[in-house]
Design a protein around this motif. Structure first.
Motif, PDB file in Angstrom:
ATOM      1  N   GLU A 116      12.197  -5.911  45.584  1.00 40.07           N
ATOM      2  CA  GLU A 116      12.780  -7.201  45.249  1.00 40.07           C
ATOM      3  C   GLU A 116      12.738  -8.105  46.472  1.00 40.07           C
ATOM      4  O   GLU A 116      12.510  -7.663  47.600  1.00 40.07           O
ATOM      5  CB  GLU A 116      14.229  -7.057  44.758  1.00 40.07           C
ATOM      6  N   TYR A 117      12.964  -9.389  46.226  1.00 42.41           N
ATOM      7  CA  TYR A 117      13.063 -10.381  47.300  1.00 42.41           C
ATOM      8  C   TYR A 117      14.537 -10.591  47.672  1.00 42.41           C
ATOM      9  O   TYR A 117      15.411 -10.524  46.806  1.00 42.41           O
ATOM     10  CB  TYR A 117      12.514 -11.732  46.835  1.00 42.41           C
ATOM     11  N   THR A 150      12.037 -19.300  51.423  1.00 37.17           N
ATOM     12  CA  THR A 150      13.389 -18.769  51.631  1.00 37.17           C
ATOM     13  C   THR A 150      13.525 -17.339  51.134  1.00 37.17           C
ATOM     14  O   THR A 150      14.631 -16.796  51.109  1.00 37.17           O
ATOM     15  CB  THR A 150      14.441 -19.632  50.899  1.00 37.17           C
ATOM     16  N   TRP A 151      12.431 -16.740  50.714  1.00 35.43           N
ATOM     17  CA  TRP A 151      12.474 -15.388  50.148  1.00 35.43           C
ATOM     18  C   TRP A 151      11.535 -14.459  50.917  1.00 35.43           C
ATOM     19  O   TRP A 151      10.420 -14.838  51.265  1.00 35.43           O
ATOM     20  CB  TRP A 151      12.054 -15.384  48.682  1.00 35.43           C
ATOM     21  N   THR A 152      12.008 -13.224  51.146  1.00 35.35           N
ATOM     22  CA  THR A 152      11.165 -12.205  51.774  1.00 35.35           C
ATOM     23  C   THR A 152      11.154 -10.952  50.900  1.00 35.35           C
ATOM     24  O   THR A 152      12.208 -10.508  50.416  1.00 35.35           O
ATOM     25  CB  THR A 152      11.673 -11.868  53.187  1.00 35.35           C
ATOM     26  N   TRP A 153       9.971 -10.409  50.711  1.00 36.81           N
ATOM     27  CA  TRP A 153       9.778  -9.224  49.864  1.00 36.81           C
ATOM     28  C   TRP A 153      10.218  -7.965  50.600  1.00 36.81           C
ATOM     29  O   TRP A 153       9.876  -7.758  51.770  1.00 36.81           O
ATOM     30  CB  TRP A 153       8.311  -9.111  49.473  1.00 36.81           C
ATOM     31  N   ASP A 154      10.990  -7.150  49.914  1.00 37.98           N
ATOM     32  CA  ASP A 154      11.417  -5.858  50.461  1.00 37.98           C
ATOM     33  C   ASP A 154      10.660  -4.761  49.716  1.00 37.98           C
ATOM     34  O   ASP A 154      10.879  -4.543  48.519  1.00 37.98           O
ATOM     35  CB  ASP A 154      12.922  -5.672  50.276  1.00 37.98           C
ATOM     36  N   GLU A 155       9.768  -4.099  50.418  1.00 37.71           N
ATOM     37  CA  GLU A 155       8.898  -3.114  49.784  1.00 37.71           C
ATOM     38  C   GLU A 155       9.699  -1.925  49.246  1.00 37.71           C
ATOM     39  O   GLU A 155       9.379  -1.376  48.188  1.00 37.71           O
ATOM     40  CB  GLU A 155       7.852  -2.626  50.804  1.00 37.71           C
ATOM     41  N   HIS A 156      10.753  -1.560  49.947  1.00 37.57           N
ATOM     42  CA  HIS A 156      11.509  -0.361  49.579  1.00 37.57           C
ATOM     43  C   HIS A 156      12.164  -0.489  48.210  1.00 37.57           C
ATOM     44  O   HIS A 156      12.071   0.427  47.368  1.00 37.57           O
ATOM     45  CB  HIS A 156      12.560  -0.054  50.642  1.00 37.57           C
ATOM     46  N   THR A 157      12.832  -1.618  47.972  1.00 41.80           N
ATOM     47  CA  THR A 157      13.531  -1.778  46.684  1.00 41.80           C
ATOM     48  C   THR A 157      12.799  -2.704  45.725  1.00 41.80           C
ATOM     49  O   THR A 157      13.294  -2.976  44.621  1.00 41.80           O
ATOM     50  CB  THR A 157      14.962  -2.316  46.914  1.00 41.80           C
ATOM     51  N   TRP A 213      26.147  -7.703  48.001  1.00 49.61           N
ATOM     52  CA  TRP A 213      26.694  -8.499  49.106  1.00 49.61           C
ATOM     53  C   TRP A 213      25.654  -9.495  49.624  1.00 49.61           C
ATOM     54  O   TRP A 213      25.978 -10.386  50.407  1.00 49.61           O
ATOM     55  CB  TRP A 213      27.155  -7.586  50.237  1.00 49.61           C
ATOM     56  N   TYR A 214      24.422  -9.332  49.215  1.00 49.63           N
ATOM     57  CA  TYR A 214      23.337 -10.259  49.551  1.00 49.63           C
ATOM     58  C   TYR A 214      22.690 -10.705  48.243  1.00 49.63           C
ATOM     59  O   TYR A 214      23.076 -10.242  47.159  1.00 49.63           O
ATOM     60  CB  TYR A 214      22.326  -9.589  50.493  1.00 49.63           C
ATOM     61  N   ILE A 215      21.742 -11.599  48.322  1.00 50.65           N
ATOM     62  CA  ILE A 215      21.174 -12.190  47.117  1.00 50.65           C
ATOM     63  C   ILE A 215      19.753 -11.664  46.910  1.00 50.65           C
ATOM     64  O   ILE A 215      18.833 -12.021  47.658  1.00 50.65           O
ATOM     65  CB  ILE A 215      21.198 -13.733  47.210  1.00 50.65           C
ATOM     66  N   TRP A 216      19.610 -10.807  45.925  1.00 51.55           N
ATOM     67  CA  TRP A 216      18.341 -10.150  45.617  1.00 51.55           C
ATOM     68  C   TRP A 216      17.823 -10.631  44.259  1.00 51.55           C
ATOM     69  O   TRP A 216      18.596 -10.787  43.318  1.00 51.55           O
ATOM     70  CB  TRP A 216      18.525  -8.635  45.562  1.00 51.55           C
ATOM     71  N   LYS A 217      16.525 -10.824  44.173  1.00 49.25           N
ATOM     72  CA  LYS A 217      15.920 -11.259  42.915  1.00 49.25           C
ATOM     73  C   LYS A 217      14.547 -10.590  42.745  1.00 49.25           C
ATOM     74  O   LYS A 217      13.827 -10.361  43.736  1.00 49.25           O
ATOM     75  CB  LYS A 217      15.741 -12.785  42.889  1.00 49.25           C
ATOM     76  N   SER A 240      22.798  -1.316  54.355  1.00 50.43           N
ATOM     77  CA  SER A 240      23.266  -0.657  53.131  1.00 50.43           C
ATOM     78  C   SER A 240      22.707  -1.356  51.898  1.00 50.43           C
ATOM     79  O   SER A 240      22.235  -0.714  50.950  1.00 50.43           O
ATOM     80  CB  SER A 240      24.795  -0.661  53.073  1.00 50.43           C
ATOM     81  N   SER A 241      22.747  -2.681  51.926  1.00 52.64           N
ATOM     82  CA  SER A 241      22.326  -3.465  50.768  1.00 52.64           C
ATOM     83  C   SER A 241      20.861  -3.216  50.408  1.00 52.64           C
ATOM     84  O   SER A 241      20.514  -3.129  49.224  1.00 52.64           O
ATOM     85  CB  SER A 241      22.548  -4.959  51.039  1.00 52.64           C
ATOM     86  N   ARG A 242      20.013  -3.069  51.413  1.00 58.11           N
ATOM     87  CA  ARG A 242      18.587  -2.885  51.132  1.00 58.11           C
ATOM     88  C   ARG A 242      18.214  -1.423  50.955  1.00 58.11           C
ATOM     89  O   ARG A 242      17.057  -1.104  50.647  1.00 58.11           O
ATOM     90  CB  ARG A 242      17.746  -3.529  52.236  1.00 58.11           C
ATOM     91  N   SER A 243      19.179  -0.518  51.118  1.00 57.01           N
ATOM     92  CA  SER A 243      18.862   0.908  51.019  1.00 57.01           C
ATOM     93  C   SER A 243      18.581   1.349  49.590  1.00 57.01           C
ATOM     94  O   SER A 243      17.807   2.269  49.356  1.00 57.01           O
ATOM     95  CB  SER A 243      20.008   1.746  51.589  1.00 57.01           C
ATOM     96  N   SER A 244      19.235   0.666  48.625  1.00 56.21           N
ATOM     97  CA  SER A 244      19.071   1.062  47.230  1.00 56.21           C
ATOM     98  C   SER A 244      19.621  -0.023  46.324  1.00 56.21           C
ATOM     99  O   SER A 244      20.596  -0.686  46.660  1.00 56.21           O
ATOM    100  CB  SER A 244      19.819   2.376  46.970  1.00 56.21           C
ATOM    101  N   LYS A 245      19.021  -0.152  45.154  1.00 56.83           N
ATOM    102  CA  LYS A 245      19.555  -1.111  44.176  1.00 56.83           C
ATOM    103  C   LYS A 245      20.928  -0.690  43.667  1.00 56.83           C
ATOM    104  O   LYS A 245      21.670  -1.509  43.117  1.00 56.83           O
ATOM    105  CB  LYS A 245      18.594  -1.249  42.992  1.00 56.83           C
TER     106      LYS A 245
END
Length: 606
Positions: free
Chosen positions: A175-176, A166-173, A138-142, A126-131
């Motif tokens: 952000e890391y 410690t950071w991974t890029w999420d192409e969909h949203t 609920w998770y830490i996005w930057k 859910s968290s990575r589905s949309s900003k």
């Protein structure tokens, strides 16, 4: 003459919680016992061996993670806290485990992993589905950082525990997300109130309502991160990623969070708690977590002793650093005495699922003779330490590290493989060899090979035709529980005697003070244990014990036992000896100790 047995009213130390003088036994379920021949340990297998644990003399079974998981980090990446990973069994199997353990007077604690989840958990999906998703926070996005050439970089330069950023890029949203461990293990945002409440309800109350007695709480001091998210100082110029534990260990709200966990869950359920407290090397930092008045945790694991030999904990973690006995003494003394004069509590342990076997690290596995003697000496050391004692599966039969002849292909752990790959990528042959040497001594895989039950194929861990998920040790025909059960002189039977002695003299060994003797001697580890209160109100009359551990192959002269105990030889009894002479009196003031021989003398004049 006073009784050597603690009286039933606990009058010497006051009424104490049950868990203080309990012995906990950690089960790594994938490697304990396989009941169905698929090569993976399971809950029915564990249930079938509860009598073995009861006979050993332990009080609590701690089960390492069994929840639904993609197993990127052996269950420390949970995708559903209310389901059991199918190869382990079912929720009903957990219910059966609880019934069978409770029937025998044993309690059960589960491993609680709530610093992070799996990327497969519904919360993270859910968290990575949309900003704009309600669980985004609920998770830490930057957002990314960009250099002068427009190249994208992570928000900070922090290095993770398993190597890499410690950071991974999420192409969909775009952000890391933050993960202190693998990219498959995104960190939960404990600063979000709804997230914390979901953790309490879904991961804790759910299992406590089913009868679980408490939790070992993973990475307990990492829930509160610094919120400025700045770069760490460059301490490793060879890497773009820098060690940064000061950014996430013991953060600004950590005690608020743990106290809330106690107030909302642990306290109301009277659940026992032991937290994994990494990178917290100062007693002044530890005591606030385990002070009874603070109402946070019952106890924690502090890792200064078990990490001896490690490098700096990050890039050079597996570059082995030899240490003398005097260092082991000093660290033991520090973490034995730090609670004196406080309402805090300590733990005693020398093995767990994240470290090499104790006989290879603190004992001597060079020959079968020294393996046997040094394993018993380690048992004496552990059984006489103040605090709650924790044993790890296989420790009680002297299981050893994987043979040095085994190659890196036998190492299954994500950390072992990542550190080795990092060394290979460096192209530095010396670093590659040093890393492999360090893994052979300290790697997490050693504790995870199948338990050695007997001398049948696959060591009785699984059926003869099955392929175990990890290779069975080459020495299982010589080192196994069935063989040792029948041998009165075995390590297993010695542990049983040591645990009985610990219970019998709990006022001295569990609750007593620790006084180190001769700290610079590099062969003999000696200390005095003393009960916390006078016997029968007699002024100055406290029970005492002297522990002598010869941690070398050479015969050594021990210290003056009479002087250490302050009494005559005829008032001293040999309570435990690795050469099976227990019960004898003291012959001469300074006993001679054979190689790797250890003795415990008690003063029975009070």
């Amino acid at each position: 003459m006073g009784s050597l047995i603690w009286d039933e009213e606990n009058k010497w130390v006051g009424k104490q919680p049950w868990w203080k003088d309990a012995t906990f036994y950690q089960v790594y379920p994938a490697s304990f016992k396989d009941s169905n021949g698929d090569g993976w340990g399971d809950l029915p297998g564990l249930i079938s061996e509860i009598d073995y644990l009861s006979d050993l003399g332990v009080d609590v079974v701690w089960v390492s993670p069994i929840f639904e998981s993609p197993q990127k980090d052996m269950g420390y990446d949970v995708s559903d806290y209310q389901k059991i990973y199918a190869p382990y069994g079912t929720i009903e199997d957990v219910d059966t485990l609880l019934v069978e353990c409770h029937k025998r007077g044993l309690k059960v604690i589960l491993d609680l992993v709530v610093n992070h989840t799996s990327i497969e958990h519904e919360w993270f999906k859910s968290s990575r589905s949309s900003k704009d998703d309600p669980k985004r926070d609920w998770y830490i996005w930057k957002p990314a950082r960009y250099d002068e050439n427009g190249v994208r970089h992570p928000p900070t330069n922090w290095r993770g525990y398993f190597a890499g950023p410690t950071w991974t890029w999420d192409e969909h949203t775009q952000e890391y997300y933050l993960h202190l461990y693998a990219p498959d293990q995104p960190d939960l945002n404990w600063d979000n109130d709804d997230c914390r409440e979901a953790i309490y309800e879904n991961t804790m109350r759910f299992w406590l309502d089913r009868g679980v007695d408490g939790f070992r709480i993973d990475t307990v001091n990492k829930y509160s991160k610094r919120r400025d998210f700045v770069d760490a100082p460059i301490t490793d110029p060879t890497s773009p990623d820098q060690p940064a534990p000061e950014m996430w260990c013991n953060g600004p709200r950590i005690h608020e969070f743990i106290h809330e966990m106690y107030r909302k869950v642990l306290g109301p359920y009277n659940a026992v708690s032991v937290g994994e407290l990494s990178l917290t090397p100062h007693p002044s930092q530890v005591i606030p977590y385990v002070s009874a008045a603070a109402k946070e945790l019952d106890m924690v694991f502090e890792f200064s002793m078990i990490r001896l030999g490690n490098g700096n904990g990050f890039g050079a973690k597996y570059i082995y650093q030899p240490f003398p006995l005097s260092t082991l003494k000093a660290v033991t003394h520090k973490w034995q005495s730090f609670i004196e004069g406080t309402d805090a509590w300590a733990t005693a342990f020398c093995e767990n699922h994240d470290n090499g076997r104790s006989v290879n690290r603190f004992g001597d596995a060079s020959t079968p003779e020294w393996w046997l003697k040094s394993s018993k000496t380690i048992a004496v050391w552990q059984a006489t330490l103040t605090g709650t004692l924790f044993l790890y599966q296989g420790q009680e039969i002297g299981m050893t590290n994987m043979p040095a002849s085994w190659g890196i292909e036998e190492y299954k752990d994500i950390e072992s493989n990542n550190f080795y790959a990092e060394a290979v990528e460096s192209g530095d042959e010396k670093r590659i060899q040093a890393t492999m040497h360090g893994l052979q001594l300290m790697g997490r895989d050693h504790a995870r090979i199948p338990f050695q039950w007997d001398d049948s194929p696959n060591a009785g861990f699984t059926s003869a035709g099955a392929k175990p998920w990890m290779r069975v040790h080459d020495d299982y025909r010589d080192i196994n529980a069935a063989k040792q059960t029948k041998d009165p002189g075995s390590i297993l039977n010695f542990y049983k005697r040591a645990l009985k002695m610990r219970k019998q003299h709990r006022d001295v060994f569990v609750f007593g003070s620790f006084k180190l003797l001769d700290p610079t001697d590099e062969s003999v580890f000696a200390y005095v244990k003393e009960s916390p209160a006078p016997v029968n109100g007699q002024e100055g009359a406290k029970r005492k014990a002297v522990v002598l551990l010869n941690m070398s192959q050479d015969e050594r002269l021990g210290l003056d036992v009479c002087q250490a105990l302050g009494c005559a030889p005829d008032e001293i009894r040999l309570a435990l000896d690795t050469t099976a002479q227990s019960g004898a009196g003291l012959k001469g003031g300074r006993p001679t100790l054979a190689g790797w021989e250890s003795r415990v003398y008690v003063n029975f004049s009070v």
